[in-house]
Design a protein around this motif. Structure first.
Motif, mmCIF file in Angstrom:
data_model
loop_
_atom_site.group_PDB
_atom_site.id
_atom_site.type_symbol
_atom_site.label_atom_id
_atom_site.label_comp_id
_atom_site.label_asym_id
_atom_site.label_seq_id
_atom_site.Cartn_x
_atom_site.Cartn_y
_atom_site.Cartn_z
ATOM 1 N N ILE A 27 5.452 -53.153 -21.830
ATOM 2 C CA ILE A 27 6.293 -53.639 -20.747
ATOM 3 C C ILE A 27 7.587 -54.226 -21.312
ATOM 4 O O ILE A 27 7.603 -54.779 -22.422
ATOM 5 C CB ILE A 27 5.522 -54.711 -19.930
ATOM 6 N N GLY A 28 8.652 -54.084 -20.548
ATOM 7 C CA GLY A 28 9.922 -54.723 -20.882
ATOM 8 C C GLY A 28 10.146 -55.875 -19.929
ATOM 9 O O GLY A 28 10.049 -55.682 -18.710
ATOM 10 N N VAL A 29 10.417 -57.066 -20.444
ATOM 11 C CA VAL A 29 10.549 -58.226 -19.561
ATOM 12 C C VAL A 29 11.876 -58.948 -19.764
ATOM 13 O O VAL A 29 12.424 -58.986 -20.862
ATOM 14 C CB VAL A 29 9.387 -59.237 -19.747
ATOM 15 N N TYR A 30 12.356 -59.494 -18.664
ATOM 16 C CA TYR A 30 13.504 -60.407 -18.661
ATOM 17 C C TYR A 30 12.956 -61.802 -18.382
ATOM 18 O O TYR A 30 12.224 -61.999 -17.409
ATOM 19 C CB TYR A 30 14.493 -60.027 -17.555
ATOM 20 N N VAL A 31 13.291 -62.758 -19.246
ATOM 21 C CA VAL A 31 12.940 -64.162 -19.010
ATOM 22 C C VAL A 31 14.242 -64.957 -18.993
ATOM 23 O O VAL A 31 15.010 -64.915 -19.951
ATOM 24 C CB VAL A 31 11.983 -64.698 -20.095
ATOM 25 N N GLY A 32 14.491 -65.661 -17.886
ATOM 26 C CA GLY A 32 15.784 -66.301 -17.697
ATOM 27 C C GLY A 32 16.090 -67.430 -18.654
ATOM 28 O O GLY A 32 17.196 -67.529 -19.172
ATOM 29 N N ALA A 33 15.126 -68.311 -18.902
ATOM 30 C CA ALA A 33 15.387 -69.506 -19.710
ATOM 31 C C ALA A 33 14.918 -69.305 -21.144
ATOM 32 O O ALA A 33 13.789 -68.866 -21.377
ATOM 33 C CB ALA A 33 14.694 -70.717 -19.091
ATOM 34 N N ASP A 34 15.784 -69.683 -22.086
ATOM 35 C CA ASP A 34 15.456 -69.555 -23.505
ATOM 36 C C ASP A 34 14.130 -70.246 -23.824
ATOM 37 O O ASP A 34 13.263 -69.708 -24.519
ATOM 38 C CB ASP A 34 16.540 -70.207 -24.383
ATOM 39 N N SER A 35 13.978 -71.481 -23.304
ATOM 40 C CA SER A 35 12.797 -72.273 -23.627
ATOM 41 C C SER A 35 11.521 -71.644 -23.074
ATOM 42 O O SER A 35 10.453 -71.740 -23.687
ATOM 43 C CB SER A 35 12.960 -73.690 -23.073
ATOM 44 N N ILE A 36 11.612 -70.969 -21.929
ATOM 45 C CA ILE A 36 10.430 -70.314 -21.360
ATOM 46 C C ILE A 36 10.156 -68.999 -22.086
ATOM 47 O O ILE A 36 9.002 -68.600 -22.249
ATOM 48 C CB ILE A 36 10.599 -70.101 -19.845
ATOM 49 N N GLY A 37 11.203 -68.325 -22.542
ATOM 50 C CA GLY A 37 11.017 -67.106 -23.329
ATOM 51 C C GLY A 37 10.155 -67.355 -24.555
ATOM 52 O O GLY A 37 9.285 -66.543 -24.907
ATOM 53 N N ARG A 38 10.383 -68.496 -25.195
ATOM 54 C CA ARG A 38 9.574 -68.871 -26.360
ATOM 55 C C ARG A 38 8.100 -68.992 -25.983
ATOM 56 O O ARG A 38 7.207 -68.561 -26.728
ATOM 57 C CB ARG A 38 10.106 -70.203 -26.905
ATOM 58 N N ILE A 39 7.835 -69.566 -24.803
ATOM 59 C CA ILE A 39 6.451 -69.752 -24.347
ATOM 60 C C ILE A 39 5.797 -68.405 -24.052
ATOM 61 O O ILE A 39 4.638 -68.164 -24.417
ATOM 62 C CB ILE A 39 6.428 -70.657 -23.102
ATOM 63 N N VAL A 40 6.555 -67.504 -23.406
ATOM 64 C CA VAL A 40 6.020 -66.178 -23.096
ATOM 65 C C VAL A 40 5.668 -65.445 -24.391
ATOM 66 O O VAL A 40 4.598 -64.832 -24.501
ATOM 67 C CB VAL A 40 7.019 -65.364 -22.250
ATOM 68 N N ALA A 41 6.549 -65.509 -25.389
ATOM 69 C CA ALA A 41 6.283 -64.846 -26.669
ATOM 70 C C ALA A 41 5.023 -65.422 -27.324
ATOM 71 O O ALA A 41 4.200 -64.688 -27.878
ATOM 72 C CB ALA A 41 7.485 -65.005 -27.596
ATOM 73 N N GLN A 42 4.862 -66.736 -27.228
ATOM 74 C CA GLN A 42 3.673 -67.374 -27.809
ATOM 75 C C GLN A 42 2.408 -66.920 -27.093
ATOM 76 O O GLN A 42 1.385 -66.633 -27.731
ATOM 77 C CB GLN A 42 3.828 -68.897 -27.691
ATOM 78 N N LYS A 43 2.472 -66.829 -25.767
ATOM 79 C CA LYS A 43 1.299 -66.388 -25.003
ATOM 80 C C LYS A 43 0.953 -64.930 -25.325
ATOM 81 O O LYS A 43 -0.228 -64.548 -25.329
ATOM 82 C CB LYS A 43 1.555 -66.551 -23.501
ATOM 83 N N CYS A 44 1.970 -64.111 -25.576
ATOM 84 C CA CYS A 44 1.702 -62.725 -25.991
ATOM 85 C C CYS A 44 0.903 -62.707 -27.297
ATOM 86 O O CYS A 44 -0.077 -61.962 -27.427
ATOM 87 C CB CYS A 44 3.011 -61.966 -26.181
ATOM 88 N N ARG A 45 1.333 -63.516 -28.244
ATOM 89 C CA ARG A 45 0.633 -63.552 -29.544
ATOM 90 C C ARG A 45 -0.802 -64.031 -29.376
ATOM 91 O O ARG A 45 -1.718 -63.518 -30.008
ATOM 92 C CB ARG A 45 1.395 -64.445 -30.522
ATOM 93 N N GLU A 46 -0.995 -65.019 -28.489
ATOM 94 C CA GLU A 46 -2.352 -65.551 -28.251
ATOM 95 C C GLU A 46 -3.264 -64.458 -27.665
ATOM 96 O O GLU A 46 -4.469 -64.483 -27.890
ATOM 97 C CB GLU A 46 -2.289 -66.741 -27.304
ATOM 98 N N ARG A 47 -2.678 -63.520 -26.920
ATOM 99 C CA ARG A 47 -3.451 -62.436 -26.314
ATOM 100 C C ARG A 47 -3.563 -61.230 -27.249
ATOM 101 O O ARG A 47 -4.152 -60.218 -26.889
ATOM 102 C CB ARG A 47 -2.780 -61.998 -25.008
ATOM 103 N N GLY A 48 -2.955 -61.334 -28.417
ATOM 104 C CA GLY A 48 -3.000 -60.228 -29.368
ATOM 105 C C GLY A 48 -2.014 -59.119 -29.049
ATOM 106 O O GLY A 48 -2.157 -57.987 -29.519
ATOM 107 N N TRP A 49 -0.994 -59.421 -28.227
ATOM 108 C CA TRP A 49 0.014 -58.437 -27.865
ATOM 109 C C TRP A 49 1.207 -58.546 -28.813
ATOM 110 O O TRP A 49 1.701 -59.650 -29.060
ATOM 111 C CB TRP A 49 0.506 -58.650 -26.432
ATOM 112 N N ARG A 50 1.677 -57.429 -29.306
ATOM 113 C CA ARG A 50 2.811 -57.434 -30.234
ATOM 114 C C ARG A 50 4.122 -57.602 -29.478
ATOM 115 O O ARG A 50 4.337 -57.003 -28.435
ATOM 116 C CB ARG A 50 2.847 -56.136 -31.048
ATOM 117 N N VAL A 51 4.988 -58.435 -30.042
ATOM 118 C CA VAL A 51 6.337 -58.643 -29.467
ATOM 119 C C VAL A 51 7.363 -58.168 -30.495
ATOM 120 O O VAL A 51 7.412 -58.681 -31.605
ATOM 121 C CB VAL A 51 6.583 -60.146 -29.161
ATOM 122 N N PRO A 52 8.163 -57.138 -30.143
ATOM 123 C CA PRO A 52 9.154 -56.668 -31.117
ATOM 124 C C PRO A 52 10.182 -57.747 -31.454
ATOM 125 O O PRO A 52 10.485 -58.576 -30.616
ATOM 126 C CB PRO A 52 9.839 -55.499 -30.405
#
Length: 207
Positions: free
Chosen positions: A182-207
């Protein structure tokens, strides 16, 4: 010799966001070219409150303008340029903004060019810049025949532990609906960091 102009800068520079520092850098370059004295004053409205139109503390102000600033500047006739898209007083001031619609389209085109077929957006409710970018992102993705899973969180998402827990839950619920990749847009820098962290916790790769 003409009097050196004094221009105040009120940009919430304590927030380490690129959009704030970039506007600041631009004002500094221009002030240097023009020979202006540039003063960082995050409470410029307080300096204006004791000034008068005959003897203003500043010749102009570049600001993320709030109501106290607009009111005090109008009282003593000091020009203000607003650079905050969600300012409550933007209708009464000259404003300079990025083209948020173009930004939203560029974000979508970048992800579309990667061959993705699933999309999502996460913005902050009440942030006008996010609203414009997300609307154009969704339109651009839709024109290519794809849908977009959108959600939003409160602007005060981290104000208290209770706010934060609701935000954390909302982000998790949004991510539960993703179809990968999936390709995602996250508006706030600080929330983008949280989304990336949650991806890692789920074992999802973030380019």
């Amino acid at each position: 010799a003409p009097k050196q102009r004094r221009v105040a800068i009120m940009l919430d520079l304590s927030w380490p966001y690129k959009r704030h520092s970039s506007v600041f850098a631009g004002t500094q370059r221009y002030a240097e070219e023009q020979g202006w004295e540039s003063i960082v004053d995050e409470y410029a409205y307080d300096a204006l409150s004791s000034g008068s139109s005959r003897n203003p503390p500043y010749d102009g102000i570049v600001a993320r303008a709030n109501r106290p600033l607009a009111e005090q500047a109008a009282r003593i006739r000091v020009p203000v340029v607003n650079v905050w898209r969600s300012s409550p007083v933007q209708e009464s001031l000259p404003c300079v903004f990025p083209d948020y619609r173009v930004a939203g389209r560029l974000r979508a085109e970048h992800l579309l060019s990667r061959g993705l077929r699933n999309y999502g957006t996460l913005g902050c409710r009440g942030d006008a810049a996010h609203d414009l970018e997300i609307a154009e992102f969704r339109t651009t993705v839709g024109e290519s025949g794809f849908s977009c899973l959108s959600s939003s969180v409160s602007l005060s998402y981290a104000r208290t532990l209770s706010h934060w827990r609701k935000t954390d839950e909302a982000i998790s619920d949004w991510m539960d609906g993703w179809n990968l990749p999936i390709g995602v847009y996250v508006g706030a820098d600080s929330i983008g960091r949280i989304v990336a962290q949650k991806c890692r916790e789920r074992g999802w790769r973030v380019p």
